[in-house]
Design an enzyme around this catalytic site. Structure first.
Site, PDB file in Angstrom:
ATOM      1  CG  ASP A 213      -1.969   1.028   1.222  1.00  0.00           C
ATOM      2  OD1 ASP A 213      -3.101   0.683   0.862  1.00  0.00           O
ATOM      3  OD2 ASP A 213      -1.683   2.191   1.559  1.00  0.00           O
ATOM      4  CG  ASN A 221      -4.760  11.619  -4.280  1.00  0.00           C
ATOM      5  OD1 ASN A 221      -3.976  11.841  -5.188  1.00  0.00           O
ATOM      6  ND2 ASN A 221      -5.568  10.573  -4.291  1.00  0.00           N
ATOM      7  CG  ASP A 230      -5.012   9.719 -11.378  1.00  0.00           C
ATOM      8  OD1 ASP A 230      -5.333   9.114 -10.333  1.00  0.00           O
ATOM      9  OD2 ASP A 230      -5.848  10.295 -12.110  1.00  0.00           O
ATOM     10  CD  GLU A 256      -4.698   4.285  -0.937  1.00  0.00           C
ATOM     11  OE1 GLU A 256      -4.823   4.683   0.229  1.00  0.00           O
ATOM     12  OE2 GLU A 256      -5.618   4.348  -1.781  1.00  0.00           O
TER      13      GLU A 256
END
Length: 339
Positions: A213, A221, A230, A256
């Site tokens: 992860d 983000n 992204d 993620e």
């Protein structure tokens, strides 16, 4: 079909079915076509690809079978379905926008009609004879009412069409979810992972699992924006894909979080691979084009599990995920268990 062709087809089929049973391949029409073509050796590229897959993985996973079918067996029409769905989605979006614009124009037209009625009433007061004015008014009112009825029906049809488009778009989105490839990153998705790990489990093939992860991805983000997020997902996916050698396959598990299935690999090999991958992700650098800043703080946490004889695939996933969560609690950017 002559006797020789029939006999040859029968012989090919007799070899195909036992081979599918041997490799525990589901007996779907697509798999029949794929393995029949493999046995018949009509497509050297297909045979080369399947032989390579079986040599590397010890099997041909459901996801790989489907990919090979589309690459070597399916007609062009079948291969173009995904592209057609995307084009149709875009087309529907354009139609939907056009409909919205038309509705706006229709409402404006009705408003202009109302203004016209007001002007006609003024003209009647300002000089036309009563008979002339009333005749003109009656005719225009009748015509305008017809137009209003027509535009009202048109608005209703447009609203209905918009609802149908929304329903169809949802259906297409659900259909696209059935694809094996993750649209953003280009690696296999959760559906492919579920199918492949179930296949390995059912065939009693030994395997290890890596779950990873990206650390603090939500904060990343929020700080830099989803576009840069992204880019990070794509960069990590490339590292995963490049790192997977024989008998390994990478998947985007969700958000993620990623997974790697290592067929016929033990815990030690899986941990060594995860540690190498952890260091590789540390070296990822992405450019924030908004301000020219280069981001070099990307890390990931890992959890490892090797399947024991008594475990189910779900239990292996749960165990690897538990180690992953422990790695995050202990400071992130690490591989657990330690040994």
């Amino acid at each position: 079909m002559n006797k020789d062709s029939f006999a040859k087809s029968t012989e090919t089929l007799k070899q195909t079915v036992p081979l599918m049973i041997k490799h525990k391949v589901p007996t779907t029409p697509a798999n029949y076509a794929l393995w029949y073509t493999y046995v018949s050796q009509e497509s050297p590229l297909l045979n080369q690809a399947m032989d390579g897959e079986i040599a590397a993985q010890g099997q041909c996973t459901p996801t790989t079978c489907e990919q090979l079918y589309h690459q070597h067996i399916a007609t062009k029409a079948v291969q173009d379905i995904s592209q057609l769905k995307q084009s149709l989605t875009l087309m529907m979006q354009e139609v939907s926008h056009s409909m919205t614009d038309t509705l706006t124009e229709t409402e404006s037209f009705q408003l202009n009609l109302d203004k016209g009625f007001t002007k006609l009433e003024s003209a009647e007061r300002e000089g036309l004879s009563l008979e002339e004015t009333m005749g003109l008014v009656r005719g225009l009112i009748k015509e305008s009412r017809n137009i209003q009825l027509s535009t009202g029906a048109f608005k209703s049809q447009l609203n209905t069409a918009q609802q149908e488009i929304a329903t169809l778009r949802e259906a297409l989105q659900e259909s696209q979810k059935e694809a094996n490839e993750d649209a953003l990153t280009g690696i296999f998705n959760r559906r492919a992972f579920d199918r492949d790990i179930d296949s390995v489990q059912q065939k009693n093939i030994p395997f290890s699992l890596i779950m990873l992860d990206i650390d603090k991805f939500k904060i990343f983000n929020d700080s830099y924006g989803h576009q840069l997020g992204d880019q990070v997902l794509k960069a990590v996916s490339r590292r995963l894909k490049e790192s997977c050698r024989e008998q390994m396959q990478a998947y985007r598990f969700g958000g993620e979080e990623f997974a790697i299935i290592l067929v016929n690999k033990n815990h030690s090999t899986a941990r060594q691979h995860a540690e190498t991958l952890r260091r590789s992700i540390e070296r990822i650098s992405v450019l924030d084009r908004r301000n020219g800043e280069r981001i070099n703080t990307i890390t990931a946490s890992f959890g490892i599990a090797e399947k024991s004889r008594a475990e189910t695939a779900e239990e292996v996933i749960c165990r690897a995920d538990t180690f992953l969560n422990d790695a995050k609690k202990l400071g992130r950017n690490r591989v657990l268990p330690l040994s």
